[in-house]
Scaffold this motif. Structure first.
Motif, PDB file in Angstrom:
ATOM      1  N   GLU A  26       0.806  -1.218   0.000  1.00 58.72           N
ATOM      2  CA  GLU A  26       0.000   0.000   0.000  1.00 58.72           C
ATOM      3  C   GLU A  26       0.840   1.270   0.000  1.00 58.72           C
ATOM      4  O   GLU A  26       0.304   2.361  -0.172  1.00 58.72           O
ATOM      5  N   LEU A  27       2.150   1.140   0.196  1.00 59.92           N
ATOM      6  CA  LEU A  27       3.008   2.318   0.179  1.00 59.92           C
ATOM      7  C   LEU A  27       3.113   2.880  -1.239  1.00 59.92           C
ATOM      8  O   LEU A  27       3.023   2.138  -2.224  1.00 59.92           O
ATOM      9  N   PRO A  28       3.340   4.184  -1.353  1.00 60.82           N
ATOM     10  CA  PRO A  28       3.530   4.761  -2.692  1.00 60.82           C
ATOM     11  C   PRO A  28       4.668   4.069  -3.436  1.00 60.82           C
ATOM     12  O   PRO A  28       5.684   3.688  -2.849  1.00 60.82           O
ATOM     13  N   ASP A  29       4.506   3.938  -4.744  1.00 67.06           N
ATOM     14  CA  ASP A  29       5.518   3.258  -5.553  1.00 67.06           C
ATOM     15  C   ASP A  29       6.883   3.917  -5.397  1.00 67.06           C
ATOM     16  O   ASP A  29       7.910   3.224  -5.307  1.00 67.06           O
ATOM     17  N   GLY A  30       6.923   5.244  -5.351  1.00 67.63           N
ATOM     18  CA  GLY A  30       8.198   5.944  -5.236  1.00 67.63           C
ATOM     19  C   GLY A  30       8.915   5.644  -3.939  1.00 67.63           C
ATOM     20  O   GLY A  30      10.150   5.559  -3.908  1.00 67.63           O
ATOM     21  N   VAL A  31       8.178   5.468  -2.856  1.00 72.76           N
ATOM     22  CA  VAL A  31       8.779   5.136  -1.568  1.00 72.76           C
ATOM     23  C   VAL A  31       9.431   3.766  -1.647  1.00 72.76           C
ATOM     24  O   VAL A  31      10.575   3.566  -1.221  1.00 72.76           O
ATOM     25  N   ARG A  32       8.725   2.808  -2.211  1.00 72.21           N
ATOM     26  CA  ARG A  32       9.280   1.450  -2.308  1.00 72.21           C
ATOM     27  C   ARG A  32      10.481   1.407  -3.255  1.00 72.21           C
ATOM     28  O   ARG A  32      11.449   0.686  -3.005  1.00 72.21           O
ATOM     29  N   ARG A  33      10.430   2.202  -4.309  1.00 70.35           N
ATOM     30  CA  ARG A  33      11.590   2.254  -5.218  1.00 70.35           C
ATOM     31  C   ARG A  33      12.811   2.844  -4.510  1.00 70.35           C
ATOM     32  O   ARG A  33      13.940   2.362  -4.682  1.00 70.35           O
ATOM     33  N   ASP A  34      12.597   3.873  -3.691  1.00 69.73           N
ATOM     34  CA  ASP A  34      13.722   4.472  -2.959  1.00 69.73           C
ATOM     35  C   ASP A  34      14.312   3.494  -1.951  1.00 69.73           C
ATOM     36  O   ASP A  34      15.525   3.464  -1.740  1.00 69.73           O
ATOM     37  N   VAL A  35      13.462   2.688  -1.314  1.00 72.87           N
ATOM     38  CA  VAL A  35      13.976   1.664  -0.398  1.00 72.87           C
ATOM     39  C   VAL A  35      14.870   0.695  -1.165  1.00 72.87           C
ATOM     40  O   VAL A  35      15.960   0.324  -0.703  1.00 72.87           O
ATOM     41  N   GLU A  36      14.443   0.292  -2.346  1.00 69.97           N
ATOM     42  CA  GLU A  36      15.234  -0.661  -3.124  1.00 69.97           C
ATOM     43  C   GLU A  36      16.549  -0.071  -3.616  1.00 69.97           C
ATOM     44  O   GLU A  36      17.470  -0.823  -3.972  1.00 69.97           O
ATOM     45  N   GLN A  37      16.669   1.253  -3.627  1.00 73.63           N
ATOM     46  CA  GLN A  37      17.965   1.855  -3.920  1.00 73.63           C
ATOM     47  C   GLN A  37      18.982   1.488  -2.842  1.00 73.63           C
ATOM     48  O   GLN A  37      20.181   1.428  -3.093  1.00 73.63           O
ATOM     49  N   HIS A  38      18.502   1.222  -1.636  1.00 75.68           N
ATOM     50  CA  HIS A  38      19.380   0.826  -0.531  1.00 75.68           C
ATOM     51  C   HIS A  38      19.517  -0.688  -0.413  1.00 75.68           C
ATOM     52  O   HIS A  38      20.590  -1.190  -0.056  1.00 75.68           O
ATOM     53  N   THR A  39      18.450  -1.407  -0.681  1.00 80.82           N
ATOM     54  CA  THR A  39      18.435  -2.843  -0.389  1.00 80.82           C
ATOM     55  C   THR A  39      18.703  -3.724  -1.599  1.00 80.82           C
ATOM     56  O   THR A  39      19.026  -4.907  -1.445  1.00 80.82           O
ATOM     57  N   GLU A  75       3.625   7.638   8.111  1.00 78.51           N
ATOM     58  CA  GLU A  75       3.364   8.959   7.554  1.00 78.51           C
ATOM     59  C   GLU A  75       4.015  10.033   8.429  1.00 78.51           C
ATOM     60  O   GLU A  75       3.859  10.035   9.650  1.00 78.51           O
ATOM     61  N   VAL A  76       4.730  10.941   7.786  1.00 73.59           N
ATOM     62  CA  VAL A  76       5.476  11.976   8.505  1.00 73.59           C
ATOM     63  C   VAL A  76       4.551  12.808   9.385  1.00 73.59           C
ATOM     64  O   VAL A  76       4.902  13.152  10.529  1.00 73.59           O
ATOM     65  N   ASP A  77       3.373  13.142   8.898  1.00 66.79           N
ATOM     66  CA  ASP A  77       2.448  13.984   9.651  1.00 66.79           C
ATOM     67  C   ASP A  77       1.441  13.175  10.456  1.00 66.79           C
ATOM     68  O   ASP A  77       0.471  13.725  10.990  1.00 66.79           O
ATOM     69  N   GLY A  78       1.663  11.881  10.562  1.00 67.05           N
ATOM     70  CA  GLY A  78       0.750  11.036  11.317  1.00 67.05           C
ATOM     71  C   GLY A  78       1.017  11.076  12.814  1.00 67.05           C
ATOM     72  O   GLY A  78       1.891  11.793  13.301  1.00 67.05           O
ATOM     73  N   ARG A  79       0.286  10.265  13.514  1.00 64.70           N
ATOM     74  CA  ARG A  79       0.346  10.250  14.981  1.00 64.70           C
ATOM     75  C   ARG A  79       1.741   9.931  15.509  1.00 64.70           C
ATOM     76  O   ARG A  79       2.166  10.452  16.545  1.00 64.70           O
ATOM     77  N   PHE A  80       2.482   9.089  14.794  1.00 68.34           N
ATOM     78  CA  PHE A  80       3.762   8.615  15.314  1.00 68.34           C
ATOM     79  C   PHE A  80       4.971   9.162  14.558  1.00 68.34           C
ATOM     80  O   PHE A  80       6.089   8.702  14.774  1.00 68.34           O
ATOM     81  N   ARG A 127       9.887  10.372   1.587  1.00 70.97           N
ATOM     82  CA  ARG A 127       9.336  10.728   0.272  1.00 70.97           C
ATOM     83  C   ARG A 127       7.821  10.618   0.309  1.00 70.97           C
ATOM     84  O   ARG A 127       7.268   9.748   0.979  1.00 70.97           O
ATOM     85  N   ASP A 128       7.169  11.515  -0.404  1.00 73.74           N
ATOM     86  CA  ASP A 128       5.711  11.457  -0.595  1.00 73.74           C
ATOM     87  C   ASP A 128       4.959  11.375   0.730  1.00 73.74           C
ATOM     88  O   ASP A 128       3.947  10.672   0.849  1.00 73.74           O
ATOM     89  N   GLY A 129       5.481  12.085   1.752  1.00 77.26           N
ATOM     90  CA  GLY A 129       4.802  12.119   3.047  1.00 77.26           C
ATOM     91  C   GLY A 129       5.083  10.936   3.941  1.00 77.26           C
ATOM     92  O   GLY A 129       4.443  10.803   4.993  1.00 77.26           O
TER      93      GLY A 129
END
Length: 284
Positions: A8-21, A55-60, A87-89
């Motif tokens: 359910e995460l934005p595609d761009g977030v998952r792509r950025d993770v794969e830049q590391h992993t 989420e950056v602006d979420g509760r946690f 990325r993307d919030g």
């Protein structure tokens, strides 16, 4: 339980993770990530990676930033932060994977002594508090206890739930031995008296079936707790009663009642000095 699936995460977030992993072969959700929108183990070509965040602006959101900020200053009992992706919030943290089981806190458990050793080591390694921005514990508990009773210069974890400890065991022939004990989820750090984390775990021992006197005897294996001023410990036990009363009233949960009962038992023990020092259940 985490609230979002990896897919359910934005595609761009998952792509950025794969830049590391590198390519992610599979994803396993961690069921105990209560303060994370996402908590997963990523199976990658270079081995497993633990990933948490939300989420950056979420509760946690502020908790994720806390943990990223403090991690470089922690000893090796805390898994290393390998990377962050924002990325993307969303803000995700990637950690060295720590294997193991949660400790058994019941009387007689072989896990109790290594936990005391870990806490003693942390007290030495994190005093004085490293130069990282964390709040004073006295500010966090300002409505519960006089600040001078909990002031100190030690970096504290402050969330001594058993699920934040991971114990890895191995075997030497027919003998099972504890090889490593790790302390994870440093999202609520504070600076205060060195004995506080031990006192917080002591409450969990009482909940797990220890007599308060036996739990205190266990705590005295940790030098900082053994040297803690008696009035401060008594006030701390009283403060725990108020804290868990407030939590239960604000948001009733199955674990609040047992912890409130444990706090009341400890406070009652502290109010009767003649009953101290005579454990009736083993704490080691």
């Amino acid at each position: 339980m985490p609230r979002r699936h990896w897919e359910e995460l934005p595609d761009g977030v998952r792509r950025d993770v794969e830049q590391h992993t590198g390519p992610i072969r599979s994803v396993s959700t961690i069921p105990t990530g209560a303060a994370s929108d996402v908590a997963v183990t990523l199976d990658t070509a270079v081995g497993p990676v633990f990933c948490k965040g939300g989420e950056v602006d979420g509760r946690f959101g502020w908790l994720y930033r806390n943990e990223a900020r403090v991690n470089p200053w922690l000893p090796t009992v805390a898994p290393r932060l390998l990377w962050t992706v924002e990325r993307d919030g969303w803000l995700l943290l990637g950690f060295e994977h720590a294997a193991g089981r949660h400790p058994d806190l019941a009387p007689g458990s072989p896990d109790l002594t290594p936990l005391a050793v870990l806490l003693g080591g942390l007290g030495r390694q994190l005093t004085p508090c490293p130069p990282v921005a964390v709040p004073p514990f006295a500010d966090r508990w300002r409505t519960l206890i006089a600040p001078e009773l909990v002031d100190g210069d030690t970096l504290l974890h402050t969330d001594m739930t058993p699920r934040n400890f991971l114990i890895e065991t191995g075997s030497d022939g027919d003998v099972r031995e504890i090889r490593t004990v790790r302390l994870v989820d440093w999202s609520g750090p504070a600076c205060g008296a060195a004995w506080i984390d031990t006192a917080l775990l002591l409450l969990r021992l009482i909940r797990a079936g220890h007599d308060p006197a036996a739990a205190e005897e266990w705590g005295r294996q940790v030098p900082a707790f053994a040297e803690a001023p008696e009035p401060a410990v008594t006030a701390f036990a009283d403060a725990l009663v108020v804290l868990w009363q407030r939590k239960q009233q604000a948001a009733p949960a199955p674990h609040h009642g047992p912890l409130l009962d444990a706090a009341r038992r400890w406070a009652a023990h502290r109010s009767c000095p003649h009953g101290r020092g005579s454990p009736t259940a083993s704490a080691a």
